[in-house]
Design a protein around this motif. Structure first.
Motif, PDB file in Angstrom:
ATOM      1  N   ILE A  10       4.394   1.165  -7.449  1.00 46.94           N
ATOM      2  CA  ILE A  10       5.230   1.448  -6.281  1.00 46.94           C
ATOM      3  C   ILE A  10       4.459   1.087  -5.010  1.00 46.94           C
ATOM      4  CG2 ILE A  10       6.481   3.242  -7.538  1.00 46.94           C
ATOM      5  CD1 ILE A  10       4.902   5.333  -5.932  1.00 46.94           C
ATOM      6  N   ASP A  11       5.163   1.052  -3.902  1.00 47.17           N
ATOM      7  CA  ASP A  11       4.559   0.644  -2.632  1.00 47.17           C
ATOM      8  C   ASP A  11       3.338   1.489  -2.274  1.00 47.17           C
ATOM      9  OD1 ASP A  11       6.390  -1.424  -2.169  1.00 47.17           O
ATOM     10  OD2 ASP A  11       7.823  -0.055  -1.231  1.00 47.17           O
ATOM     11  N   ALA A  12       3.388   2.770  -2.553  1.00 50.05           N
ATOM     12  CA  ALA A  12       2.269   3.648  -2.210  1.00 50.05           C
ATOM     13  C   ALA A  12       1.007   3.275  -2.984  1.00 50.05           C
ATOM     14  CB  ALA A  12       2.644   5.104  -2.487  1.00 50.05           C
ATOM     15  N   ASP A  13       1.169   2.737  -4.189  1.00 48.94           N
ATOM     16  CA  ASP A  13       0.012   2.363  -5.009  1.00 48.94           C
ATOM     17  C   ASP A  13      -0.787   1.227  -4.373  1.00 48.94           C
ATOM     18  OD1 ASP A  13       0.701   4.216  -6.993  1.00 48.94           O
ATOM     19  OD2 ASP A  13       1.971   2.758  -8.047  1.00 48.94           O
ATOM     20  N   VAL A  14      -0.089   0.334  -3.674  1.00 44.83           N
ATOM     21  CA  VAL A  14      -0.746  -0.873  -3.161  1.00 44.83           C
ATOM     22  C   VAL A  14      -0.901  -0.854  -1.636  1.00 44.83           C
ATOM     23  CG1 VAL A  14       0.039  -2.283  -5.104  1.00 44.83           C
ATOM     24  CG2 VAL A  14       1.474  -2.113  -3.058  1.00 44.83           C
ATOM     25  N   ALA A  15      -0.572   0.270  -1.013  1.00 45.74           N
ATOM     26  CA  ALA A  15      -0.579   0.337   0.462  1.00 45.74           C
ATOM     27  C   ALA A  15      -1.934  -0.027   1.047  1.00 45.74           C
ATOM     28  CB  ALA A  15      -0.157   1.729   0.915  1.00 45.74           C
ATOM     29  N   ASP A  16      -3.012   0.358   0.386  1.00 40.55           N
ATOM     30  CA  ASP A  16      -4.356   0.094   0.908  1.00 40.55           C
ATOM     31  C   ASP A  16      -5.085  -0.998   0.125  1.00 40.55           C
ATOM     32  OD1 ASP A  16      -4.102   2.129   2.859  1.00 40.55           O
ATOM     33  OD2 ASP A  16      -4.612   3.646   1.360  1.00 40.55           O
ATOM     34  N   ALA A  17      -4.381  -1.704  -0.721  1.00 43.93           N
ATOM     35  CA  ALA A  17      -5.010  -2.744  -1.546  1.00 43.93           C
ATOM     36  C   ALA A  17      -5.200  -4.028  -0.733  1.00 43.93           C
ATOM     37  CB  ALA A  17      -4.139  -3.041  -2.763  1.00 43.93           C
ATOM     38  N   PRO A  18      -6.170  -4.854  -1.105  1.00 47.47           N
ATOM     39  CA  PRO A  18      -6.362  -6.134  -0.405  1.00 47.47           C
ATOM     40  C   PRO A  18      -5.248  -7.123  -0.736  1.00 47.47           C
ATOM     41  CG  PRO A  18      -7.855  -5.942  -2.266  1.00 47.47           C
ATOM     42  CD  PRO A  18      -7.179  -4.614  -2.145  1.00 47.47           C
ATOM     43  N   LEU A  19      -5.127  -8.142   0.098  1.00 47.11           N
ATOM     44  CA  LEU A  19      -4.135  -9.186  -0.111  1.00 47.11           C
ATOM     45  C   LEU A  19      -4.597 -10.166  -1.184  1.00 47.11           C
ATOM     46  CD1 LEU A  19      -3.280  -9.851   3.640  1.00 47.11           C
ATOM     47  CD2 LEU A  19      -1.825  -8.663   1.968  1.00 47.11           C
ATOM     48  N   TRP A  20      -3.661 -10.920  -1.721  1.00 49.39           N
ATOM     49  CA  TRP A  20      -3.928 -11.850  -2.812  1.00 49.39           C
ATOM     50  C   TRP A  20      -5.033 -12.858  -2.500  1.00 49.39           C
ATOM     51  CZ3 TRP A  20      -4.060 -12.412  -7.656  1.00 49.39           C
ATOM     52  CH2 TRP A  20      -3.904 -13.634  -8.301  1.00 49.39           C
TER      53      TRP A  20
END
Length: 251
Positions: free
Chosen positions: A67-77
């Motif tokens: 879900i969006d919350a899981d990746v909110a602080d993840a780096p970009l591709w």
């Protein structure tokens, strides 16, 4: 290491078509060649969440449950991909099940132009008796030796799926050469059975020439390729256009 390591890649995304869609997770699992020449699945595996740069649609959340919350602080591709797709020590090739999908996101600029092995296309050639050729059906039809069931779950997450695919790849590499797998992967899929339509489920040698010529003009490149291959096997031209339909009556 470069001459003896192939990295299996699996992606979870917001959809199938970049740039409209983005990556939200990447998983990997290495397959390496031992001193005895046999290929094994080693301990080099992992996964990273990725910010896809857009909201994740509910229809794809329902597949991978990211879900969006899981990746909110993840780096970009672009920040994540290079070190995984071009690791220190190099690679002989990259691999994926239905590799054409991963290749849409893992572009040559990111991979350094690495060749790809498609385990789906290779499974069609090596294990034509499988009831289906999805990653998970092959898993349970084949029951690959050494596959840890817990590491291969949950399905439709990047690392577990890459881990399962790696066991298929390991067994393929112990049956056929890297060069052969790359050659099969560079061609359309050679389908053991007709996948759809009036002849669905039939083996290609069972079809008459008329049916084969019609399927040789199909828009699906795998169907077209397989029909033309069967025509050539019979000594027929694989490029003959299907006969025109009979002209109907005006009355």
């Amino acid at each position: 290491m470069a001459a003896s390591r192939i990295r299996v890649i699996d992606l979870e995304t917001t959809g199938p078509r970049p740039p409209a869609h983005g990556v939200c997770e990447i998983g990997w699992q290495d397959v390496v060649q031992g001193a005895d020449g046999r290929w094994i699945v080693n301990e080099e595996r992992g996964q990273r969440l990725v910010h896809p740069g857009r909201p994740i649609p509910p229809v794809t959340m329902a597949i991978h449950h990211i879900i969006d919350a899981d990746v909110a602080d993840a780096p970009l591709w672009p920040q994540v991909a290079p070190s995984i797709l071009r690791p220190e020590g190099g690679l002989l090739a990259l691999a994926a099940h239905h590799a054409a999908f991963e290749q849409r996101f893992c572009t040559p600029a990111l991979t350094g132009g690495a060749p790809w092995i498609c385990t789906w296309k290779c499974a069609l050639r090596l294990w034509p008796g499988s009831p289906s050729f999805s990653n998970q059906v092959l898993r349970y039809w084949r029951m690959p030796a050494g596959l840890d069931r817990a590491l291969g779950l949950p399905a439709h997450r990047a690392m577990p799926d890459a881990y399962v695919t790696a066991h298929h790849l390991r067994d393929m590499l112990n049956q056929a050469s890297v060069a052969q797998l790359l050659a099969w992967s560079a061609e359309p899929g050679l389908l053991p059975r007709v996948p759809a339509g009036a002849h669905r489920g039939r083996h290609w040698p069972e079809l008459d020439l008329d049916a084969l010529h019609r399927l040789a003009a199909d828009r699906d490149e795998d169907v077209c390729f397989t029909a033309r291959t069967e025509l050539r096997r019979r000594g027929e031209s694989g490029s003959v256009e299907p006969p025109p339909p009979p002209q109907g009556s005006l009355f």
